[in-house]
Design an enzyme around this catalytic site. Structure first.
Site, mmCIF file in Angstrom:
data_model
loop_
_atom_site.group_PDB
_atom_site.id
_atom_site.type_symbol
_atom_site.label_atom_id
_atom_site.label_comp_id
_atom_site.label_asym_id
_atom_site.label_seq_id
_atom_site.Cartn_x
_atom_site.Cartn_y
_atom_site.Cartn_z
ATOM 1 N N SER A 219 33.990 48.937 -8.591
ATOM 2 C CA SER A 219 33.302 48.326 -9.822
ATOM 3 C C SER A 219 34.392 48.544 -10.772
ATOM 4 O O SER A 219 35.251 49.409 -11.071
ATOM 5 C CB SER A 219 32.237 49.603 -9.951
ATOM 6 O OG SER A 219 31.682 49.226 -11.124
ATOM 7 N N SER B 51 37.571 51.954 -13.829
ATOM 8 C CA SER B 51 37.085 51.114 -12.517
ATOM 9 C C SER B 51 36.984 52.385 -11.511
ATOM 10 O O SER B 51 37.291 53.660 -11.808
ATOM 11 C CB SER B 51 38.322 50.162 -12.005
ATOM 12 O OG SER B 51 37.893 49.626 -10.726
ATOM 13 N N LYS B 52 36.480 52.025 -10.412
ATOM 14 C CA LYS B 52 36.084 52.981 -9.264
ATOM 15 C C LYS B 52 35.898 52.141 -8.119
ATOM 16 O O LYS B 52 35.213 51.053 -8.194
ATOM 17 C CB LYS B 52 34.986 54.025 -9.600
ATOM 18 C CG LYS B 52 35.195 55.416 -8.878
ATOM 19 C CD LYS B 52 36.258 56.365 -9.648
ATOM 20 C CE LYS B 52 36.436 57.607 -9.104
ATOM 21 N NZ LYS B 52 37.388 58.333 -9.669
ATOM 22 N N GLY B 53 36.102 52.704 -7.087
ATOM 23 C CA GLY B 53 35.842 52.320 -5.879
ATOM 24 C C GLY B 53 35.283 53.340 -4.800
ATOM 25 O O GLY B 53 35.654 54.551 -5.005
#
Length: 476
Positions: A61, A106-108
């Site tokens: 994201s 961001s992030k995953g």
């Protein structure tokens, strides 16, 4: 009696954002632009394991691209979902802005329990996930730079970096595509300890301000303060270890998945950590009294509570029973929006997650810069620094040889003063400076505005203000 409705983690982040922007003069359009998540990519990919194809679901994201690259960890957990990843990406945006790391958020996440797979299987899964993200520029040194998160670490980051290098053989900056790597794969000294070390530096800075300490109904310094830590993983362990070994704090309670440990005289953090590594939990550990219902220790008498594991552990079901006057959020979102309100009304001071656990992204920033500059920190100046110090030492030794003066150098002074700063010392210095400046920016808002009653809103105000300024500079 029905339990009050608890907001989700995503809703909690939005509620806290709304509390802050309600005190700001932003246009509705800019407010919405900052709040929403720009994009989320969902991937479902197959990997052949144990004679069959297994399908995995992963997310990446991107919350805000007001600065690029965007930055954020990759979490390995069965609880990973789109809402969680988007909420964490939003927190990354505000966190980076607060500590002046030049990244968007961001992030995953990958829906997987890493404990269920052997190392070579995890490598296959990680490389395939990385491949799916890399080919869409969702891993890229100039666009999107992941890092470790819960369930992932140096090993996974090394695999991702190698996968990127295989797919971009002429990219001289390939190592900068991800941070949190091992030292021998382009990592930086102090990255593993960084988030826990940041928690320590945050508490040190808090205790430098008597007015803030008094607001939490505490007094004095960190020395002797009773600490309860929830989650003795990487972050919780390093925070507890440094606070007890270097600042004289007393870790009286440790909470893990299988229960908790308590010792009024203080637990040996290293002993407990090694026991957990060997046995998978705290059950049977001789360091303290075992408490089967570990979560109850969140409500124990202590001076400082450090939730360092999952989000939402302090919620409307237990907030009223929390006795700690000071909570520092080492994890992301451990206090829900509802619990936050209950605790504020009780007079509890909360050092918010977007500041408290920013040590990881701060040192990740240093690692990214190191990778782009292709040189270890300290390599150019360390010996020159030692040479300049040697001139002073030589003069002091000449003077101390004069019997009429009657003085000598203190034992160990020469060795300490002569030694130039290595990479680890420079990283710790940069992290300490970052945590101090970020805290001071929050407390200035906290104490200068009557409509700001807590550090969380102050942190959001500082962070959102910086993001808004970036968008305005872009002409948005």
């Amino acid at each position: 009696m029905a339990q009050p409705q608890e907001p989700t983690f995503r809703q909690s982040v939005d509620l806290m954002f709304n509390r802050a922007v309600g005190l700001m003069d932003l246009s509705p359009g800019l407010e919405e632009k900052i709040r929403v998540c720009n994009s989320t990519y969902t991937v479902r990919f197959g990997v052949r394991l144990r004679g069959a194809i297994h399908t995995f679901t992963g997310y990446r994201s991107v919350h805000s691209e007001h600065m690029e690259p965007v930055k954020g960890g990759i979490r390995y957990a069965t609880s990973v979902n789109q809402d969680e990843v988007e909420a964490l990406a939003a927190l990354m945006t505000y966190k980076c802005a607060l500590v002046e790391a030049p990244f968007g958020g961001s992030k995953g996440g990958l829906c997987i329990d890493p404990r269920e797979y052997q190392e070579h299987e995890l490598e296959l899964i990680t490389r395939r996930f990385a491949y799916e993200l890399i080919k869409r520029d969702l891993i890229n040194p100039s666009q999107n730079v992941p890092a470790p998160d819960m369930g992932s670490g140096e090993r996974e980051m090394a695999w991702i970096a190698d996968q990127y290098a295989r797919m971009h053989t002429t990219d001289i900056n390939a190592r900068a595509c991800v941070t949190g790597k091992p030292l021998n794969a382009g990592g930086i000294a102090g990255r593993v300890e960084a988030t826990g070390r940041g928690v320590q530096y945050a508490l040190r800075e808090f205790f430098r301000h008597k007015e803030d300490v008094a607001a939490a109904n505490l007094e004095g310094k960190l020395d002797g303060k009773r600490v309860v830590v929830q989650g003795l993983g990487n972050v919780g362990y390093h925070a507890a270890h440094f606070l007890s070994a270097e600042d004289g704090a007393k870790v009286t309670g440790i909470i893990e998945r299988d229960g908790g440990l308590w010792n009024d005289d203080g637990l040996d953090v290293e002993e407990v950590f090694q026991w957990i590594r060997a046995n998978g939990g705290v059950t049977g550990c001789p360091a303290g009294r075992f408490v089967p219902e570990g979560a109850k220790l969140l409500e124990a008498e202590c001076d400082i509570l450090i939730p360092a594991a999952m989000e939402g552990v302090i919620n409307l079901t237990n907030a009223a029973n929390i006795k700690a006057p000071l909570i520092i959020e080492a994890a992301n979102g451990p206090v829900t929006a509802g619990a936050d309100e209950v605790l504020r009304q009780k007079g509890c001071v909360i050092i918010p997650d977007m500041y408290a656990n920013a040590g990881g992204v701060t040192v990740s920033y240093f690692e990214w810069v190191k990778n782009l500059s292709h040189i270890r920190f300290g390599r150019m100046q360390r010996r020159q620094e030692e040479g300049r110090h040697q001139i002073l030492i030589d003069e002091l030794e000449r003077l101390s040889s004069d019997k009429e003066l009657g003085w000598t150098l203190s034992p160990g002074f020469k060795e300490k003063y002569l030694r130039g700063a290595d990479e680890l010392e420079l990283v710790r210095s940069g992290l300490d400076d970052t945590m101090r400046i970020a805290y001071q920016s929050m407390r200035e808002v906290w104490h200068s505005r009557q409509d700001v009653t807590d550090l969380r809103v102050a942190a959001y105000l500082v962070a959102i203000g910086k993001v808004a300024a970036s968008y305005r500079a872009k002409g948005i």
